[in-house]
Design an enzyme around this catalytic site. Structure first.
Site, mmCIF file in Angstrom:
data_model
loop_
_atom_site.group_PDB
_atom_site.id
_atom_site.type_symbol
_atom_site.label_atom_id
_atom_site.label_comp_id
_atom_site.label_asym_id
_atom_site.label_seq_id
_atom_site.Cartn_x
_atom_site.Cartn_y
_atom_site.Cartn_z
ATOM 1 N N HIS A 22 -53.530 36.883 34.611
ATOM 2 C CA HIS A 22 -53.866 36.903 33.188
ATOM 3 C C HIS A 22 -54.988 35.927 32.839
ATOM 4 C CE1 HIS A 22 -49.951 38.922 32.994
ATOM 5 N NE2 HIS A 22 -50.319 39.369 31.807
ATOM 6 N N GLY A 23 -55.452 35.151 33.810
ATOM 7 C CA GLY A 23 -56.507 34.165 33.596
ATOM 8 C C GLY A 23 -57.771 34.698 32.936
#
Length: 188
Positions: A115-116
């Site tokens: 999800h970075g």
């Protein structure tokens, strides 16, 4: 191998809710190669990791976003672990956005997992880039002008991206390779 990244510092940006393996495993790989992983967060308080939805370890923070943003030249690369809570929170910090913008503008390696990429979307950096992520982010990335692909690791110029903890061996290999090249391209 323990000296390949001697004098190299990698900023790892995270807040509470990071995916534990996605922060700790790259830290170990950086240290094993002789580099220094610097944990950067919104506060100097320890941050809480998670193993998917279960609480994991807390991690000591070295610098705040404000301190790191004032000194981006002190870092050779930046890495963004995932974890949905971490990634959703960190994207709302202007200093974190500024830091990744400055690192990218300098052509320094940017590693991002799971999800970075939400921070890169919020920082306005994804247009024209090719990357991977946790599959649920593909619409967000495409809507922000990126090309999303479903691969364990993608290298696009100075960026390395991966989807999930299972991809960490490939991510670490490619990210360290990019950091190594960057460290040799810009001698201190």
């Amino acid at each position: 191998m323990a000296e390949e990244l001697k004098d190299v510092s990698v900023a790892i940006l995270a807040v509470d809710g990071f995916e534990q393996a996605e922060l700790l495993e790259p830290c170990k790989a950086i240290a094993a190669a002789g580099g220094r992983a610097v944990i950067v967060s919104n506060t100097l308080e320890p941050i809480q990791g998670f193993r998917h939805t279960d609480k994991g370890e807390t991690v000591k923070v070295d610098l705040t976003f404000t301190d790191a943003d004032a000194e981006p030249d002190n870092f050779d690369a930046v890495m963004l672990p995932g974890g949905v809570v971490n990634a959703d929170e960190i994207r709302r910090h202007p200093k974190a956005q500024d830091f990744v913008r400055r690192m990218d503008a300098a052509g320094k390696p940017v590693g991002v997992i799971c999800h970075g990429p939400w921070l890169l979307v919020s920082a306005g950096l994804t247009r024209g880039r090719t990357l991977t992520s946790w599959p649920s982010l593909q619409d967000d990335l495409r809507n922000a002008g990126a090309t999303w692909v479903d691969k364990e690791v993608v290298v696009d110029r100075n960026w390395v991206s991966s989807r999930k903890p299972d991809d960490l061996p490939a991510f670490n290999r490619e990210f360290l390779s990019l950091v190594r090249k960057g460290a040799h391209a810009h001698p201190a």
